[in-house]
Design a protein around this motif. Structure first.
Motif, PDB file in Angstrom:
ATOM      1  N   PRO A  64       5.172  19.821   2.359  1.00 54.95           N
ATOM      2  CA  PRO A  64       5.192  19.263   1.053  1.00 54.95           C
ATOM      3  C   PRO A  64       5.027  17.583   1.435  1.00 54.95           C
ATOM      4  N   THR A  65       4.899  16.740   0.040  1.00 60.15           N
ATOM      5  CA  THR A  65       4.483  15.834   0.180  1.00 60.15           C
ATOM      6  C   THR A  65       5.216  14.583   0.709  1.00 60.15           C
ATOM      7  N   ILE A  66       4.987  13.750   1.739  1.00 59.46           N
ATOM      8  CA  ILE A  66       5.752  12.772   2.048  1.00 59.46           C
ATOM      9  C   ILE A  66       5.039  11.279   1.929  1.00 59.46           C
ATOM     10  N   ASP A  67       5.783  10.598   0.844  1.00 57.39           N
ATOM     11  CA  ASP A  67       5.270   9.169   0.380  1.00 57.39           C
ATOM     12  C   ASP A  67       5.457   8.358   1.734  1.00 57.39           C
ATOM     13  N   VAL A  68       4.284   7.290   1.959  1.00 60.65           N
ATOM     14  CA  VAL A  68       4.427   6.651   2.671  1.00 60.65           C
ATOM     15  C   VAL A  68       3.838   5.135   2.194  1.00 60.65           C
ATOM     16  N   SER A  69       4.835   4.223   2.410  1.00 64.18           N
ATOM     17  CA  SER A  69       4.714   2.901   1.679  1.00 64.18           C
ATOM     18  C   SER A  69       4.806   1.694   2.591  1.00 64.18           C
ATOM     19  N   TYR A  70       3.934   0.404   2.453  1.00 62.15           N
ATOM     20  CA  TYR A  70       4.101  -0.562   3.180  1.00 62.15           C
ATOM     21  C   TYR A  70       4.659  -1.852   2.399  1.00 62.15           C
ATOM     22  N   TYR A  71       5.379  -2.812   2.896  1.00 67.85           N
ATOM     23  CA  TYR A  71       5.779  -3.759   2.131  1.00 67.85           C
ATOM     24  C   TYR A  71       5.662  -4.998   2.830  1.00 67.85           C
ATOM     25  N   ALA A  72       5.741  -5.961   2.192  1.00 66.88           N
ATOM     26  CA  ALA A  72       5.820  -7.486   2.894  1.00 66.88           C
ATOM     27  C   ALA A  72       7.148  -8.106   2.380  1.00 66.88           C
ATOM     28  N   ALA A  73       7.953  -8.573   3.331  1.00 65.10           N
ATOM     29  CA  ALA A  73       9.389  -8.990   2.938  1.00 65.10           C
ATOM     30  C   ALA A  73       9.526 -10.333   3.350  1.00 65.10           C
ATOM     31  N   ARG A  74      10.301 -11.287   2.515  1.00 66.45           N
ATOM     32  CA  ARG A  74      10.619 -12.492   2.837  1.00 66.45           C
ATOM     33  C   ARG A  74      12.080 -12.859   2.666  1.00 66.45           C
ATOM     34  N   HIS A 129       0.866  -1.075   0.045  1.00 69.65           N
ATOM     35  CA  HIS A 129       0.043  -0.095   0.055  1.00 69.65           C
ATOM     36  C   HIS A 129       0.952   1.176   0.019  1.00 69.65           C
ATOM     37  N   SER A 130       0.536   2.371  -0.624  1.00 72.74           N
ATOM     38  CA  SER A 130       1.144   3.676  -0.824  1.00 72.74           C
ATOM     39  C   SER A 130       0.172   4.624  -0.464  1.00 72.74           C
ATOM     40  N   SER A 131       0.602   5.485   0.264  1.00 78.02           N
ATOM     41  CA  SER A 131      -0.264   6.979   0.558  1.00 78.02           C
ATOM     42  C   SER A 131       0.587   7.897   0.792  1.00 78.02           C
ATOM     43  N   THR A 132      -0.074   9.132   1.340  1.00 77.94           N
ATOM     44  CA  THR A 132       1.004  10.147   1.620  1.00 77.94           C
ATOM     45  C   THR A 132       0.663  10.657   3.311  1.00 77.94           C
ATOM     46  N   ALA A 133       1.661  11.248   3.965  1.00 77.51           N
ATOM     47  CA  ALA A 133       1.438  11.807   5.325  1.00 77.51           C
ATOM     48  C   ALA A 133       0.408  12.745   5.445  1.00 77.51           C
ATOM     49  N   VAL A 134      -0.388  12.575   6.450  1.00 75.48           N
ATOM     50  CA  VAL A 134      -1.606  13.838   6.884  1.00 75.48           C
ATOM     51  C   VAL A 134      -0.891  14.293   8.097  1.00 75.48           C
TER      52      VAL A 134
END
Length: 299
Positions: free
Chosen positions: A260-270, A163-168
């Motif tokens: 200014p926009t701060i990108d926020v992303s989540y990842y699954a890692a193996r 998932h990706s979004s931006t900071a609020v």
């Protein structure tokens, strides 16, 4: 002395069935071949293992003692076979996972309930840690799955974008800044800014935003993003977080875009080179679906 597995197998079958005929059927070979294997084994160990009496094979005392040792060998082989079955079916194999706090409730919690459900054959370990620790542990193969805050690390880790979004900027609905369309560093000069720890990618983005601003807030409270939401709801300040963390906090907050926009992303890692584990793939896919559904509802 060089004993051959086939010799021991013939010996074991003859001992258990008390006959060459039954042993040959169990091994799917001719009776003379079984007899030859027994003779070769007797020659190798230097002992008589069977005597004939009225057309029957009778084991000697030495054969009885030898059988006990051979049975230990076959018990070990059976255990290896069962372990292989367990590994193939993921039975009795502890799966170790770790997640950042913001993904545990409700996303990981719900995904595990739906995917794992009532299964009692799947031991699991779930740790809640910060992203930096989880990345390190996945790289060292201490976790089978890590759910982390981006950006992804360079290297051979297997990663799936969730998932990706931006900071609020999050604050109580009656906060003076709640009337603004967007929030900038200048708007926060007279506020306490609730911010994530210095190792957080969001915090690094916020620090860059503050460094580029003509004036930056000085009054800050540094804690986990989940705590930032709870403190903001209590009127302690304005939290710079993401909407997924707000959802996890489940408190009454008003969210305004932060510039200014701060990108926020989540990842699954193996771990690199790790085998495919269906239940982990299903958990990851379900989390991704839940995040996408939550985004649609929020919009």
């Amino acid at each position: 002395m060089r004993l051959k597995p086939r010799q021991l197998e013939a010996f074991r079958h003859v001992m258990l069935t008390r006959g060459v005929t039954a042993a040959s059927e169990a091994m799917n070979i001719a009776q003379p071949a079984v007899s030859r294997l027994i003779r070769d084994l007797e020659s190798e160990v230097g002992m008589t293992l069977f005597t004939r009496q009225g057309g029957r094979l009778l084991p000697t005392p030495e054969a009885v003692l030898l059988l006990a040792e051979v049975e230990r060998l076959y018990i070990g082989i059976d255990q290896v076979a069962r372990a292989a079955d367990d590994i193939r079916q993921h039975l009795n194999v502890v799966l170790r996972m770790a997640s950042v706090t913001s993904l545990v409730r409700p996303f990981l919690h719900r995904a595990m309930m739906e995917v794992v459900g009532p299964r009692l054959d799947l031991p699991l370990v779930l740790d809640v840690e910060n992203s930096r620790h989880i990345w390190d542990m996945v790289e060292q193969s201490h976790y089978d799955l890590g759910l982390v805050f981006g950006p992804p690390r360079q290297g051979d880790l297997q990663t799936v974008h969730l998932h990706s979004s931006t900071a609020v900027a999050a604050m109580p609905p009656d906060h003076p800044l709640a009337e603004k369309d967007v929030i900038t560093p200048t708007d926060l000069l007279d506020c306490r800014v609730l911010t994530a720890g210095r190792n957080s990618p969001l915090r690094r983005g916020l620090d860059r935003a503050f460094s580029q601003a003509e004036q930056a807030p000085l009054n800050t409270l540094e804690t986990s993003m989940l705590n930032c939401c709870h403190f903001a709801a209590a009127g302690m300040g304005v939290a710079i977080v993401d909407r997924i963390t707000m959802r996890a906090a489940d408190v009454k907050l008003c969210a305004k875009p932060f510039l200014p926009t701060i990108d926020v992303s989540y990842y699954a890692a193996r771990p690199a080179g790790s085998r495919q584990i269906l239940v982990l793939d299903q958990i990851v896919e379900r989390i991704k679906e839940l995040l996408d559904e939550d985004t649609v509802i929020a919009s």
